[in-house]
Design a protein around this motif. Structure first.
Motif, PDB file in Angstrom:
ATOM      1  N   VAL A   1      -0.371   1.569  -2.948  1.00  0.00           N
ATOM      2  CA  VAL A   1      -0.027   1.213  -1.568  1.00  0.00           C
ATOM      3  C   VAL A   1      -1.205   1.507  -0.630  1.00  0.00           C
ATOM      4  O   VAL A   1      -1.585   0.668   0.196  1.00  0.00           O
ATOM      5  CB  VAL A   1       1.254   1.961  -1.120  1.00  0.00           C
ATOM      6  N   ALA A   2      -1.812   2.671  -0.778  1.00  0.00           N
ATOM      7  CA  ALA A   2      -2.952   3.023   0.091  1.00  0.00           C
ATOM      8  C   ALA A   2      -4.079   2.015  -0.113  1.00  0.00           C
ATOM      9  O   ALA A   2      -4.739   1.588   0.843  1.00  0.00           O
ATOM     10  CB  ALA A   2      -3.442   4.439  -0.227  1.00  0.00           C
ATOM     11  N   PHE A   3      -4.293   1.631  -1.376  1.00  0.00           N
ATOM     12  CA  PHE A   3      -5.318   0.624  -1.689  1.00  0.00           C
ATOM     13  C   PHE A   3      -5.013  -0.688  -0.947  1.00  0.00           C
ATOM     14  O   PHE A   3      -5.884  -1.239  -0.274  1.00  0.00           O
ATOM     15  CB  PHE A   3      -5.353   0.422  -3.212  1.00  0.00           C
ATOM     16  N   CYS A   4      -3.776  -1.174  -1.036  1.00  0.00           N
ATOM     17  CA  CYS A   4      -3.423  -2.448  -0.376  1.00  0.00           C
ATOM     18  C   CYS A   4      -3.546  -2.319   1.142  1.00  0.00           C
ATOM     19  O   CYS A   4      -4.039  -3.223   1.818  1.00  0.00           O
ATOM     20  CB  CYS A   4      -1.989  -2.855  -0.716  1.00  0.00           C
ATOM     21  N   MET A   5      -3.079  -1.175   1.688  1.00  0.00           N
ATOM     22  CA  MET A   5      -3.114  -1.004   3.144  1.00  0.00           C
ATOM     23  C   MET A   5      -4.548  -1.046   3.668  1.00  0.00           C
ATOM     24  O   MET A   5      -4.848  -1.689   4.672  1.00  0.00           O
ATOM     25  CB  MET A   5      -2.495   0.349   3.538  1.00  0.00           C
ATOM     26  N   GLU A   6      -5.439  -0.331   2.980  1.00  0.00           N
ATOM     27  CA  GLU A   6      -6.788  -0.190   3.519  1.00  0.00           C
ATOM     28  C   GLU A   6      -7.721  -1.323   3.114  1.00  0.00           C
ATOM     29  O   GLU A   6      -8.572  -1.737   3.897  1.00  0.00           O
ATOM     30  CB  GLU A   6      -7.365   1.171   3.117  1.00  0.00           C
ATOM     31  N   GLU A   7      -7.556  -1.824   1.902  1.00  0.00           N
ATOM     32  CA  GLU A   7      -8.475  -2.877   1.455  1.00  0.00           C
ATOM     33  C   GLU A   7      -8.046  -4.247   1.961  1.00  0.00           C
ATOM     34  O   GLU A   7      -8.859  -5.131   2.137  1.00  0.00           O
ATOM     35  CB  GLU A   7      -8.612  -2.881  -0.067  1.00  0.00           C
ATOM     36  N   PHE A   8      -6.723  -4.440   2.140  1.00  0.00           N
ATOM     37  CA  PHE A   8      -6.255  -5.763   2.590  1.00  0.00           C
ATOM     38  C   PHE A   8      -5.609  -5.707   3.970  1.00  0.00           C
ATOM     39  O   PHE A   8      -4.919  -6.642   4.371  1.00  0.00           O
ATOM     40  CB  PHE A   8      -5.278  -6.363   1.565  1.00  0.00           C
ATOM     41  N   HIS A   9      -5.779  -4.566   4.654  1.00  0.00           N
ATOM     42  CA  HIS A   9      -5.273  -4.405   6.014  1.00  0.00           C
ATOM     43  C   HIS A   9      -3.789  -4.745   6.124  1.00  0.00           C
ATOM     44  O   HIS A   9      -3.377  -5.505   6.998  1.00  0.00           O
ATOM     45  CB  HIS A   9      -6.102  -5.226   7.012  1.00  0.00           C
ATOM     46  N   MET A  10      -3.000  -4.235   5.206  1.00  0.00           N
ATOM     47  CA  MET A  10      -1.551  -4.491   5.267  1.00  0.00           C
ATOM     48  C   MET A  10      -0.863  -3.333   5.968  1.00  0.00           C
ATOM     49  O   MET A  10      -1.366  -2.209   5.968  1.00  0.00           O
ATOM     50  CB  MET A  10      -0.971  -4.545   3.848  1.00  0.00           C
ATOM     51  N   LYS A  11       0.322  -3.624   6.518  1.00  0.00           N
ATOM     52  CA  LYS A  11       1.145  -2.539   7.054  1.00  0.00           C
ATOM     53  C   LYS A  11       1.757  -1.804   5.856  1.00  0.00           C
ATOM     54  O   LYS A  11       1.959  -2.410   4.804  1.00  0.00           O
ATOM     55  CB  LYS A  11       2.278  -3.121   7.892  1.00  0.00           C
ATOM     56  N   ARG A  12       2.114  -0.527   6.039  1.00  0.00           N
ATOM     57  CA  ARG A  12       2.686   0.238   4.927  1.00  0.00           C
ATOM     58  C   ARG A  12       3.899  -0.462   4.325  1.00  0.00           C
ATOM     59  O   ARG A  12       4.020  -0.607   3.105  1.00  0.00           O
ATOM     60  CB  ARG A  12       3.038   1.658   5.415  1.00  0.00           C
ATOM     61  N   LYS A  13       4.781  -0.949   5.187  1.00  0.00           N
ATOM     62  CA  LYS A  13       6.011  -1.587   4.695  1.00  0.00           C
ATOM     63  C   LYS A  13       5.704  -2.807   3.823  1.00  0.00           C
ATOM     64  O   LYS A  13       6.281  -2.982   2.756  1.00  0.00           O
ATOM     65  CB  LYS A  13       6.865  -2.046   5.882  1.00  0.00           C
TER      66      LYS A  13
END
Ligand code: PFF
Length: 457
Positions: free
Chosen positions: A336-348
């Motif tokens: 999740v942290a990878f997706c949030m930071e690398e792809f600028h996604m919201k946590r949800k």
């Protein structure tokens, strides 16, 4: 190299609220099915005390150095498992280490959640006092009928993964830290109670001897790989977990101390789980080498024959579930942290996407024990393949890359800086020298040798 405080992503990052919070979250990740399900059956399959001694050797010589290295990378970069390498070694190929970690966690959680689902089912059965009704043959039948069934394990896997996702959606302080702070002390108390019960059974001595008196004749090269894989699996190493959790740790925290405390807590839990299981197994004259079914077949059989066994079963499977959950949240957080930071996604959004992928892979894992058992890759079912690939391949490669990165790329000054918080903490020079020597020479050589031995033989 950029300063660590200029994190590569923008926006406010979540963080742990206290040192105790970090410790329980790290220990919560480390203590899991690896301690309660994997460790006891591996001990049973690999000859008892000799395996434990080799395991302890690996924890000290390789486990702690890898753990501290991941901690250094995470805390210094303040970024996710892949972003950390982008930040610390921009433009280099080191990011592959983070990519391996993210893939490893995705595969790991797929089968972990299936076993967590078995925990859900067995907890419900314990609460319904189901184990009091069968002998060992009936319990073995119960386990195999359940695991090969095409839908029930899928429902349980879904429940377990949903619970994991719900905690992770709440973030670090409000989700992961809060949950671990309540559950880890509870888990400790339950496990101590179970160990005392098991150790005081008539006939428990044979189990204690099995755990603590080594018989070296049972040791083979396979024992070493199994022990190393287990040390990495149990300490959650090479999977980017410590990098990710480390990135939420304050610059003032003493990471040397936190790392060592985590390793000690995890090892203690494994030994306590051994003491809760093996003496009971021997007291009932059962073979310890039952394999993965040990916890789900042998133990319910024992519970059904113990005075107050029904209640003990409830506590055991509750402990198993809690331990599994505090670990599964950490695995999910890596991705999740990878997706949030690398792809600028919201946590949800990140949780939802990662949940869907892992849920689908988990369904395949679960079905590979039943209707898809003819799907084999390298002679292994998908479930066994994911287990083997994570613990015996990806985590070891990840660990190797991490120590080489810290030992050779970051180098002595950064090591000193991170372990002492820029000179503010007193960490004995001899400790730092030993650590640097281990990560530069001993750990890479040992990891390479063991891996080559395994893959080429
Ligand atoms: N250490 C966990 C256990 O013993 O069950 C498994 C695990 C958790 C492995 C988190 C890797 C990880 F990132």
């Amino acid at each position: 190299m950029k300063d660590a405080s200029s994190s590569h992503q923008t926006g406010q990052r979540d963080s742990f609220g206290s040192s105790f919070g970090v410790l329980v979250a790290l220990a919560g990740s480390a203590v899991g099915l690896g301690n309660l399900w994997r460790f006891p059956y591996l001990v049973g399959e690999n000859g008892g005390a000799a395996f434990i001694i080799i395991y302890l050797g690996f924890v000290c010589l390789l486990g702690i150095p890898v753990l501290l290295s991941e901690f250094i990378i995470g805390r210094r970069s303040q970024a996710n498992a892949r972003g950390a390498f982008l930040h610390l070694a921009p433009g280099s190929r080191w990011t592959i280490t983070g990519t391996i970690a993210v893939i490893c966690c995705t595969l790991l959680l797929s089968f972990y959640s299936v076993v967590g689902g078995w925990g859900v089912e067995y907890f419900i059965r314990a609460v319904c006092f189901d184990f009091t009704r069968g002998g060992e043959a009936a319990l073995s039948e119960m386990f195999s009928t359940f695991t090969v069934s095409p839908w029930k394990p899928l429902v349980c896997h879904t429940v377990f993964l949903l619970a994991t996702a719900l905690i992770v959606i709440s973030g670090i302080q409000n989700g992961i830290e809060k949950f671990s702070k309540i559950m880890m002390p509870l888990l400790f108390v339950i496990m101590i109670g179970l160990a005392i019960r098991s150790l005081t059974l008539p006939g428990a001595q044979a189990g204690i001897d099995y755990l603590f008196k080594p018989d070296w004749s049972e040791v083979s090269t396979g024992t070493f790989l199994a022990a190393l894989g287990q040390a990495f699996f149990s300490l959650s190493l090479g999977s980017g977990m410590v990098i990710t959790y480390g990135s939420y740790v304050s610059k003032k925290a003493n990471i040397t101390r936190l790392g060592i405390e985590t390793a000690v807590a995890d090892t203690l839990f494994a030994l306590i789980a051994g003491c809760a299981i093996m003496p009971a197994v021997f007291a009932f004259g059962i073979s310890p080498g039952e394999g993965p079914g040990l916890v789900f077949i042998t133990l319910p059989h024992i519970f059904s024959n113990l005075p107050l066994g029904g209640v003990i079963a409830i506590f055991f499977f509750l402990a198993l579930l809690l331990a599994a959950l505090t670990s599964s949240i950490s695995v999910l957080e890596v991705v999740v942290a990878f997706c949030m930071e690398e792809f600028h996604m919201k946590r949800k959004t990140a949780v939802l996407i990662v949940f869907s992928v892992i849920w689908a892979l988990g369904c395949l894992c679960s079905l590979s024990l039943g209707i898809l058992d003819h799907w084999k890759v390298f002679g292994k079912t998908i479930f066994d393949l994911f287990d083997y690939l994570t613990a015996n391949v990806l985590m070891l490669i990840g660990g190797l890359l991490v120590v080489v990165f810290v030992g050779w790329k970051l180098g002595r000054k950064v090591i000193h800086d991170e372990l002492t918080n820029g000179g503010k903490l007193h960490i004995p020079a001899a400790f730092i020298d030993t650590y640097a020597f281990l990560v530069r020479f001993v750990a890479p050589a040992a990891l390479l040798t063991i891996m080559l031995f395994q893959y080429l033989s």
